[in-house]
Design an enzyme around this catalytic site. Structure first.
Site, PDB file in Angstrom:
ATOM      1  N   CYS A  29       0.834  -1.186   0.000  1.00 57.67           N
ATOM      2  CA  CYS A  29       0.000   0.000   0.000  1.00 57.67           C
ATOM      3  C   CYS A  29       0.876   1.245   0.000  1.00 57.67           C
ATOM      4  O   CYS A  29       2.095   1.166  -0.084  1.00 57.67           O
ATOM      5  CB  CYS A  29      -0.899   0.011   1.242  1.00 57.67           C
ATOM      6  SG  CYS A  29      -1.892  -1.492   1.421  1.00 57.67           S
ATOM      7  N   SER A  45      10.679 -12.473  -6.026  1.00 61.05           N
ATOM      8  CA  SER A  45      11.861 -11.985  -6.735  1.00 61.05           C
ATOM      9  C   SER A  45      13.115 -12.470  -6.024  1.00 61.05           C
ATOM     10  O   SER A  45      13.148 -12.575  -4.794  1.00 61.05           O
ATOM     11  CB  SER A  45      11.852 -10.452  -6.784  1.00 61.05           C
ATOM     12  OG  SER A  45      13.120  -9.951  -7.176  1.00 61.05           O
ATOM     13  N   GLY A  46      14.162 -12.736  -6.797  1.00 57.88           N
ATOM     14  CA  GLY A  46      15.426 -13.185  -6.221  1.00 57.88           C
ATOM     15  C   GLY A  46      16.342 -12.065  -5.774  1.00 57.88           C
ATOM     16  O   GLY A  46      17.511 -12.313  -5.466  1.00 57.88           O
ATOM     17  N   ASP A  52      -3.286  -9.082   8.605  1.00 58.31           N
ATOM     18  CA  ASP A  52      -2.072  -8.855   9.379  1.00 58.31           C
ATOM     19  C   ASP A  52      -2.046  -7.445   9.949  1.00 58.31           C
ATOM     20  O   ASP A  52      -1.346  -7.170  10.920  1.00 58.31           O
ATOM     21  CB  ASP A  52      -0.821  -9.141   8.553  1.00 58.31           C
ATOM     22  CG  ASP A  52      -0.733  -8.305   7.285  1.00 58.31           C
ATOM     23  OD1 ASP A  52      -1.761  -7.764   6.857  1.00 58.31           O
ATOM     24  OD2 ASP A  52       0.372  -8.202   6.713  1.00 58.31           O
ATOM     25  N   ASN A  77       1.992  -0.223   5.510  1.00 61.41           N
ATOM     26  CA  ASN A  77       2.324  -0.719   4.178  1.00 61.41           C
ATOM     27  C   ASN A  77       3.215  -1.935   4.344  1.00 61.41           C
ATOM     28  O   ASN A  77       4.261  -1.858   4.985  1.00 61.41           O
ATOM     29  CB  ASN A  77       3.072   0.374   3.388  1.00 61.41           C
ATOM     30  CG  ASN A  77       3.756  -0.165   2.152  1.00 61.41           C
ATOM     31  OD1 ASN A  77       3.272  -1.084   1.519  1.00 61.41           O
ATOM     32  ND2 ASN A  77       4.897   0.409   1.808  1.00 61.41           N
ATOM     33  N   GLU A 115       3.742  -6.515   4.519  1.00 60.86           N
ATOM     34  CA  GLU A 115       3.229  -7.829   4.889  1.00 60.86           C
ATOM     35  C   GLU A 115       3.997  -8.320   6.117  1.00 60.86           C
ATOM     36  O   GLU A 115       5.230  -8.265   6.148  1.00 60.86           O
ATOM     37  CB  GLU A 115       3.423  -8.847   3.751  1.00 60.86           C
ATOM     38  CG  GLU A 115       2.872  -8.424   2.403  1.00 60.86           C
ATOM     39  CD  GLU A 115       1.363  -8.447   2.331  1.00 60.86           C
ATOM     40  OE1 GLU A 115       0.725  -8.992   3.264  1.00 60.86           O
ATOM     41  OE2 GLU A 115       0.811  -7.916   1.344  1.00 60.86           O
ATOM     42  N   VAL A 165      -4.323  -7.404  -0.928  1.00 68.80           N
ATOM     43  CA  VAL A 165      -3.596  -8.656  -1.059  1.00 68.80           C
ATOM     44  C   VAL A 165      -4.146  -9.697  -0.091  1.00 68.80           C
ATOM     45  O   VAL A 165      -4.363 -10.846  -0.456  1.00 68.80           O
ATOM     46  CB  VAL A 165      -2.086  -8.440  -0.808  1.00 68.80           C
ATOM     47  CG1 VAL A 165      -1.330  -9.767  -0.820  1.00 68.80           C
ATOM     48  CG2 VAL A 165      -1.498  -7.502  -1.863  1.00 68.80           C
ATOM     49  N   ARG A 201      -4.793   1.641  -0.637  1.00 71.61           N
ATOM     50  CA  ARG A 201      -4.724   0.196  -0.442  1.00 71.61           C
ATOM     51  C   ARG A 201      -4.599  -0.591  -1.741  1.00 71.61           C
ATOM     52  O   ARG A 201      -5.356  -0.383  -2.690  1.00 71.61           O
ATOM     53  CB  ARG A 201      -5.968  -0.299   0.316  1.00 71.61           C
ATOM     54  CG  ARG A 201      -5.852  -1.766   0.735  1.00 71.61           C
ATOM     55  CD  ARG A 201      -7.073  -2.261   1.466  1.00 71.61           C
ATOM     56  NE  ARG A 201      -6.872  -3.634   1.919  1.00 71.61           N
ATOM     57  CZ  ARG A 201      -7.830  -4.460   2.272  1.00 71.61           C
ATOM     58  NH1 ARG A 201      -9.092  -4.047   2.252  1.00 71.61           N
ATOM     59  NH2 ARG A 201      -7.568  -5.694   2.661  1.00 71.61           N
TER      60      ARG A 201
END
Length: 606
Positions: free
Chosen positions: A2, A376-377, A102, A77, A79, A53, A50
């Site tokens: 977000c 992503s790596g 969360d 903002n 996770e 997710v 927002r």
């Protein structure tokens, strides 16, 4: 993911300041295209954009908790990957929950543990909590700084936001840049000193830090740092632990109520994460979608260099076939890149690195059409010491930032007046020494091991933030979330003390990671030499950049001209381009973006 922003004021009533707050929120609408929320009180005005997710119904923000006559308000903002365990613990302590988000767990964690709640979080996050009980603003940012957070203080007032543009939308914040700000652009750029917002009076909440602000004082706390100690595990124990951590981290980061995909370059890092994720998908009867980027004519124009040793496409297909993903290759032309070269500056609010960020933005824009979240790596090379710089003596003993050799010319093109004002060499050296004085060392380390630890610290705290910034801004500019499992702080802590010889076991970069991924990947991919994120090598692209640079040089009103040695730059553009089109092209890319930034943001130099 977000976008957050807000305004705290101890001297004026903010209850009716919705129009200003709306402008600040609108500036970061791209970070949260799905919904908006506002909460205003006499002392605090919070806003939230927002991107849905998790828990579409119950995760609306700002989230409020009434305690007596007072309210505790959160805008957040990110996770929290361990939110389920935290929720269970909080429930045993008497907390009840109304949502599955969360966000609510974070709010109750603060109610239970106060500012120490941040030490219990595993995730990528940037949040602001206004506590009416103590008239305090509490800002927090994740361990590695994956999610951004800036703030500015004026007399009796604090403003904060996910991005600089939201602060600049406030009438009392002017786009002013002083000598130190220009030094960030020309002496360090596109990297940036942690904590520095470039614009005068704007600061950044540093990774692993929290800031507590009341009317009387501002207190900055470092809640997490890398602690040096001897590494005692044997190789097999290390391999097993890394494998366990990666499997656990990927599983946690696949939690989403929206579609999740994976970036896949055919390199070790993204391929490993993709393989772990694909296994989780298969076990639940689903197929993982993967995405890669390529350029028209890349097979014709490809040239090997220190970081680019092979084309990605064959390895991408190999991995996709092996893990049974549904793959999508996004192929870009030089016109795509030129047409979007200004996007990175708009997304970052600062000059960027040109086509490498424009291509990333275009990749995310395509991925957004089918998904909301991607793995992503990013950061594997920084934490596993995968770059050549970690073992080459010329870099270990350079006495400056190891990547500086490739960006030094950004400062060299300044004119004498600008050099006298900015002092780029002195500024860079001071920032370098500042970085080396931040971490604790081991007395029993050899000289070479100590140098490698220094290098590791520089990459984790100075280079990685730039890489995370570009990934966050390019993805969020399209309303798309990217998760970075290699940034799990448990893994970073563990690898911090692992000697380079163990990390590179088998005399190959990231040898320990290659062993941990045994069975997950085709052997040809598992032992592929590192090849960095692809870059456009089409001469047509750089010729187009050259024309753009000429337009800037021929424009008497171009705002960059008072800063650069026009004759020198003109000579490089005219006479050195044919000798080194890639190197000169990168310089021109940066300068045209600096000029665009100065113009677009109407920057005043002070």
């Amino acid at each position: 993911m977000c976008g957050i922003t807000g305004w705290i004021d101890w001297k004026r009533d903010l209850s009716n300041e919705r129009p200003v707050l709306q402008k600040m929120a609108d500036a970061i609408r791209h970070r949260g295209p799905d919904a908006e929320g506002f909460w205003l009180s006499p002392r605090a005005a919070l806003a939230h954009r927002r991107l849905i997710v998790i828990d579409p119904v119950g995760g609306a923000q700002p989230m409020l908790y009434r305690t007596g006559e007072n309210t505790v308000a959160l805008t957040y903002n990110g996770e929290i990957y361990n939110f389920r365990e935290l929720r269970e613990e909080l429930e045993t302590l008497g907390h009840t929950f109304q949502t599955k988000s969360d966000t609510e767990v974070l709010l109750h964690a603060y109610l239970e543990w106060g500012e120490d709640c941040i030490r219990r979080l595993n995730g990528i996050f940037a949040f602001a909590i206004w506590d009416e009980r103590t008239q305090k603003l509490f800002l927090g940012r994740d361990h590695l700084g994956v999610k951004p957070l800036f703030y500015a203080q004026r007399d009796g007032m604090v403003l904060f936001a996910s991005e600089l543009k939201a602060l600049l939308a406030h009438p009392e914040i002017r786009p002013e840049v002083d000598a130190d700000g220009l030094a960030e652009i020309f002496a360090l750029g596109p990297m940036r000193t942690p904590g520095v917002g470039v614009f005068r009076g704007i600061k950044e909440v540093r990774a692993g830090h929290a800031v507590s602000i009341t009317e009387e004082q501002t207190r900055v706390t470092q809640y997490w740092q890398l602690k040096s100690k001897p590494f005692t595990d044997d190789v097999e124990t290390a391999i097993d632990y890394i494998r366990h951590l990666l499997e656990d981290t990927v599983k946690r980061q696949l939690i989403s109520d929206m579609p999740v995909v994976s970036m896949l370059s055919g390199g070790l890092d993204s391929s490993g994460l993709t393989a772990i994720a694909a296994k989780e998908f298969r076990e639940s009867g689903k197929t993982l979608h993967t995405y890669s980027i390529d350029f028209v004519g890349s097979d014709q124009h490809f040239q090997k260099d220190l970081l680019h040793v092979s084309l990605d496409a064959p390895y991408v297909q190999m991995v996709s076939d092996f893990v049974h993903s549904r793959h999508h290759s996004i192929v870009l032309s030089h016109l795509d890149l030129i047409d979007h070269l200004s996007i990175p500056t708009r997304a970052r609010d600062l000059p960027g690195i040109g086509e490498m960020e424009a291509s990333l933005y275009l990749l995310f824009r395509e991925m957004k059409k089918e998904a909301t979240v991607s793995l992503s790596g990013e950061s594997a090379d920084e934490v596993f010491s995968g770059y050549p710089w970690f073992h080459q003596e010329a870099f270990l003993n350079s006495g400056t930032f190891p990547w500086n050799q490739s960006i030094a010319f950004f400062a060299e093109v300044l004119n004498e007046d600008a050099k006298a004002k900015i002092k780029p060499q002195e500024y860079r050296q001071a920032r370098y020494e500042e970085a080396l004085n931040e971490f604790d060392r081991l007395d029993e380390e050899s000289e070479i091991a100590a140098k490698q630890r220094e290098m590791s610290y520089l990459f984790i705290t100075r280079f990685l933030p730039f890489m995370l910034d570009r990934k966050d801004r390019m993805s969020m500019y399209t309303g798309f979330e990217v998760r970075v499992p290699f940034c799990d702080y448990r893994l970073v802590e563990y690898l911090w003390n692992m000697p380079w010889q163990v990390k590179s076991i088998g005399e190959i970069e990231k040898g320990i990671l290659r062993r941990a991924l045994k069975g997950y990947l085709p052997e040809e991919v598992r032992w592929r030499k590192k090849s960095a994120y692809p870059t456009a090598q089409d001469p047509t692209y750089y010729r187009s950049v050259r024309e753009w640079m000429k337009e800037v040089l021929n424009d008497p009103n171009a705002p960059i001209l008072p800063l650069i040695n026009k004759q020198l730059v003109d000579d490089i553009v005219e006479h050195k381009f044919s000798e080194a089109p890639f190197e000169v092209g990168k310089m021109m890319e940066y300068l045209v973006q600096v000029n665009f930034w100065l113009q677009e943001y109407r920057i005043t130099l002070v």
